[in-house]
Write a protein that holds these residues in place. Structure first.
Motif, PDB file in Angstrom:
ATOM      1  N   VAL A   1       9.114  -6.424   2.566  1.00 51.92           N
ATOM      2  CA  VAL A   1       8.696  -6.306   1.165  1.00 51.92           C
ATOM      3  C   VAL A   1       8.219  -7.668   0.668  1.00 51.92           C
ATOM      4  CG1 VAL A   1       9.514  -5.898  -1.195  1.00 51.92           C
ATOM      5  CG2 VAL A   1      10.150  -4.313   0.637  1.00 51.92           C
ATOM      6  N   GLY A   2       8.953  -8.709   1.011  1.00 49.45           N
ATOM      7  CA  GLY A   2       8.549 -10.057   0.624  1.00 49.45           C
ATOM      8  C   GLY A   2       7.189 -10.430   1.179  1.00 49.45           C
ATOM      9  N   GLU A   3       6.926 -10.048   2.430  1.00 51.83           N
ATOM     10  CA  GLU A   3       5.617 -10.332   3.021  1.00 51.83           C
ATOM     11  C   GLU A   3       4.514  -9.604   2.255  1.00 51.83           C
ATOM     12  OE1 GLU A   3       3.251 -10.275   7.294  1.00 51.83           O
ATOM     13  OE2 GLU A   3       5.075  -9.072   7.082  1.00 51.83           O
ATOM     14  N   ARG A   4       4.761  -8.339   1.893  1.00 48.61           N
ATOM     15  CA  ARG A   4       3.766  -7.590   1.124  1.00 48.61           C
ATOM     16  C   ARG A   4       3.535  -8.230  -0.241  1.00 48.61           C
ATOM     17  NH1 ARG A   4       6.447  -3.293   3.445  1.00 48.61           N
ATOM     18  NH2 ARG A   4       7.525  -2.709   1.535  1.00 48.61           N
ATOM     19  N   ILE A   5       4.598  -8.704  -0.873  1.00 44.95           N
ATOM     20  CA  ILE A   5       4.457  -9.369  -2.174  1.00 44.95           C
ATOM     21  C   ILE A   5       3.551 -10.596  -2.030  1.00 44.95           C
ATOM     22  CG2 ILE A   5       5.679 -10.741  -3.920  1.00 44.95           C
ATOM     23  CD1 ILE A   5       8.113  -8.833  -3.443  1.00 44.95           C
ATOM     24  N   CYS A   6       3.837 -11.430  -1.053  1.00 42.47           N
ATOM     25  CA  CYS A   6       3.047 -12.655  -0.863  1.00 42.47           C
ATOM     26  C   CYS A   6       1.589 -12.333  -0.547  1.00 42.47           C
ATOM     27  CB  CYS A   6       3.654 -13.517   0.242  1.00 42.47           C
ATOM     28  SG  CYS A   6       5.234 -14.256  -0.211  1.00 42.47           S
ATOM     29  N   TYR A   7       1.373 -11.332   0.298  1.00 37.86           N
ATOM     30  CA  TYR A   7      -0.007 -10.998   0.665  1.00 37.86           C
ATOM     31  C   TYR A   7      -0.733 -10.372  -0.517  1.00 37.86           C
ATOM     32  CZ  TYR A   7      -3.466 -10.880   4.352  1.00 37.86           C
ATOM     33  OH  TYR A   7      -4.567 -11.161   5.137  1.00 37.86           O
ATOM     34  N   HIS A   8      -0.028  -9.566  -1.283  1.00 38.12           N
ATOM     35  CA  HIS A   8      -0.640  -8.971  -2.475  1.00 38.12           C
ATOM     36  C   HIS A   8      -1.043 -10.061  -3.466  1.00 38.12           C
ATOM     37  CE1 HIS A   8      -0.721  -6.567  -6.284  1.00 38.12           C
ATOM     38  NE2 HIS A   8      -1.539  -5.894  -5.493  1.00 38.12           N
ATOM     39  N   GLU A   9      -0.219 -11.091  -3.607  1.00 42.22           N
ATOM     40  CA  GLU A   9      -0.578 -12.219  -4.465  1.00 42.22           C
ATOM     41  C   GLU A   9      -1.854 -12.887  -3.964  1.00 42.22           C
ATOM     42  OE1 GLU A   9       2.930 -14.665  -4.404  1.00 42.22           O
ATOM     43  OE2 GLU A   9       3.909 -13.485  -5.980  1.00 42.22           O
ATOM     44  N   ARG A  10      -1.983 -13.022  -2.637  1.00 43.74           N
ATOM     45  CA  ARG A  10      -3.191 -13.609  -2.062  1.00 43.74           C
ATOM     46  C   ARG A  10      -4.416 -12.737  -2.354  1.00 43.74           C
ATOM     47  NH1 ARG A  10      -4.273 -18.779  -0.117  1.00 43.74           N
ATOM     48  NH2 ARG A  10      -2.240 -19.672   0.149  1.00 43.74           N
ATOM     49  N   ILE A  11      -4.237 -11.426  -2.282  1.00 48.17           N
ATOM     50  CA  ILE A  11      -5.339 -10.512  -2.596  1.00 48.17           C
ATOM     51  C   ILE A  11      -5.763 -10.693  -4.051  1.00 48.17           C
ATOM     52  CG2 ILE A  11      -5.953  -8.078  -2.915  1.00 48.17           C
ATOM     53  CD1 ILE A  11      -4.199  -7.489  -0.418  1.00 48.17           C
TER      54      ILE A  11
ATOM     55  N   GLU B   1      -7.823  -5.938   7.397  1.00 48.22           N
ATOM     56  CA  GLU B   1      -6.992  -5.254   8.393  1.00 48.22           C
ATOM     57  C   GLU B   1      -5.506  -5.563   8.189  1.00 48.22           C
ATOM     58  OE1 GLU B   1     -11.063  -5.478   9.507  1.00 48.22           O
ATOM     59  OE2 GLU B   1      -9.701  -7.163   9.196  1.00 48.22           O
ATOM     60  N   LYS B   2      -5.196  -6.800   7.865  1.00 43.71           N
ATOM     61  CA  LYS B   2      -3.787  -7.145   7.628  1.00 43.71           C
ATOM     62  C   LYS B   2      -3.301  -6.475   6.354  1.00 43.71           C
ATOM     63  CE  LYS B   2      -0.075 -10.174   7.363  1.00 43.71           C
ATOM     64  NZ  LYS B   2       0.578 -11.322   7.862  1.00 43.71           N
ATOM     65  N   ALA B   3      -4.125  -6.482   5.322  1.00 45.69           N
ATOM     66  CA  ALA B   3      -3.745  -5.821   4.073  1.00 45.69           C
ATOM     67  C   ALA B   3      -3.442  -4.344   4.328  1.00 45.69           C
ATOM     68  CB  ALA B   3      -4.845  -5.971   3.027  1.00 45.69           C
ATOM     69  N   GLU B   4      -4.286  -3.688   5.084  1.00 43.92           N
ATOM     70  CA  GLU B   4      -4.085  -2.272   5.390  1.00 43.92           C
ATOM     71  C   GLU B   4      -2.826  -2.071   6.222  1.00 43.92           C
ATOM     72  OE1 GLU B   4      -7.815  -1.099   7.134  1.00 43.92           O
ATOM     73  OE2 GLU B   4      -8.806  -1.003   5.165  1.00 43.92           O
ATOM     74  N   ARG B   5      -2.583  -2.978   7.180  1.00 43.53           N
ATOM     75  CA  ARG B   5      -1.376  -2.868   8.007  1.00 43.53           C
ATOM     76  C   ARG B   5      -0.119  -2.986   7.153  1.00 43.53           C
ATOM     77  NH1 ARG B   5       1.949  -6.312  10.211  1.00 43.53           N
ATOM     78  NH2 ARG B   5       0.712  -8.171   9.943  1.00 43.53           N
ATOM     79  N   LEU B   6      -0.195  -3.787   6.090  1.00 41.70           N
ATOM     80  CA  LEU B   6       0.931  -3.943   5.177  1.00 41.70           C
ATOM     81  C   LEU B   6       1.007  -2.828   4.132  1.00 41.70           C
ATOM     82  CD1 LEU B   6       0.786  -7.800   4.568  1.00 41.70           C
ATOM     83  CD2 LEU B   6       2.442  -6.558   5.976  1.00 41.70           C
ATOM     84  N   GLY B   7       0.021  -1.910   4.181  1.00 47.61           N
ATOM     85  CA  GLY B   7       0.025  -0.810   3.224  1.00 47.61           C
ATOM     86  C   GLY B   7      -0.473  -1.195   1.847  1.00 47.61           C
ATOM     87  N   LEU B   8      -1.313  -2.231   1.800  1.00 44.62           N
ATOM     88  CA  LEU B   8      -1.842  -2.712   0.517  1.00 44.62           C
ATOM     89  C   LEU B   8      -3.288  -2.279   0.351  1.00 44.62           C
ATOM     90  CD1 LEU B   8      -0.446  -6.342   0.728  1.00 44.62           C
ATOM     91  CD2 LEU B   8       0.469  -4.465  -0.650  1.00 44.62           C
ATOM     92  N   ARG B   9      -3.615  -1.803  -0.854  1.00 47.13           N
ATOM     93  CA  ARG B   9      -4.996  -1.456  -1.155  1.00 47.13           C
ATOM     94  C   ARG B   9      -5.740  -2.716  -1.573  1.00 47.13           C
ATOM     95  NH1 ARG B   9      -5.896   2.613  -5.401  1.00 47.13           N
ATOM     96  NH2 ARG B   9      -4.300   1.456  -6.501  1.00 47.13           N
ATOM     97  N   TRP B  10      -6.993  -2.759  -1.186  1.00 46.79           N
ATOM     98  CA  TRP B  10      -7.799  -3.921  -1.513  1.00 46.79           C
ATOM     99  C   TRP B  10      -9.183  -3.436  -1.889  1.00 46.79           C
ATOM    100  CZ3 TRP B  10      -9.032  -8.291   2.470  1.00 46.79           C
ATOM    101  CH2 TRP B  10      -9.610  -9.376   1.810  1.00 46.79           C
ATOM    102  N   ASN B  11      -9.598  -3.757  -3.093  1.00 50.28           N
ATOM    103  CA  ASN B  11     -10.857  -3.246  -3.623  1.00 50.28           C
ATOM    104  C   ASN B  11     -12.060  -4.078  -3.238  1.00 50.28           C
ATOM    105  OD1 ASN B  11      -9.442  -1.166  -4.896  1.00 50.28           O
ATOM    106  ND2 ASN B  11      -9.021  -2.458  -6.653  1.00 50.28           N
ATOM    107  N   SER B  12     -11.858  -5.311  -2.777  1.00 55.24           N
ATOM    108  CA  SER B  12     -13.017  -6.178  -2.472  1.00 55.24           C
ATOM    109  C   SER B  12     -13.580  -5.888  -1.111  1.00 55.24           C
ATOM    110  CB  SER B  12     -12.601  -7.639  -2.536  1.00 55.24           C
ATOM    111  OG  SER B  12     -12.266  -7.963  -3.860  1.00 55.24           O
TER     112      SER B  12
END
Length: 127
Positions: free
Chosen positions: A45-55, A116-127
């Motif tokens: 969860v922490g990894e997803r939070i950090c990556y989502h912040e980067r997104i 690809e990493k965002a998707e692997r983490l289950g994060l949506r990315w609009n860009s």
């Protein structure tokens, strides 16, 4: 970084984390929520939070230019008490460490997320 992100998201005092492990936080989380997540689950969860912040930052135009230090850090000695000498930071060492950090975190050389990493983490990315 991931651990701090998840502890922050649990609204726990960061100083309490110094006395409790992520395993203990997972047990408390399970008691409070009824969700039996492990320390590894919370770490993810922490990894997803950090990556989502980067997104979010990338969508606002942030790049490696924003992951830098003021020039004086590389040219002027720091200050400290008790006669502790703090030399300037070596710019090349700093850039090498930043490059390594980007690789470890799954970011581009410019410090931006990879779809690809965002998707692997289950994060949506609009860009």
């Amino acid at each position: 970084e991931d651990t701090n992100a998840v502890v922050d998201s649990l609204t726990a005092c960061p100083f309490v984390f110094l006395a409790a492990s992520l395993e203990e936080f997972a047990k408390v989380y399970a008691v409070v929520t009824g969700i039996d997540d492990s320390a590894q689950d919370l770490q993810a969860v922490g990894e997803r939070i950090c990556y989502h912040e980067r997104i979010m930052n990338a969508e606002c135009g942030f790049t490696s230019d924003h992951d830098d230090l003021p020039g004086r850090f590389f040219t002027q000695a720091g200050t400290g008490g008790d006669n502790i000498e703090i030399p300037p930071i070596n710019r090349e060492d700093f850039l090498a460490a930043r490059t390594k950090y980007y690789r470890i975190r799954g970011l581009t050389a410019q410090g931006t997320p990879i779809r690809e990493k965002a998707e692997r983490l289950g994060l949506r990315w609009n860009s």
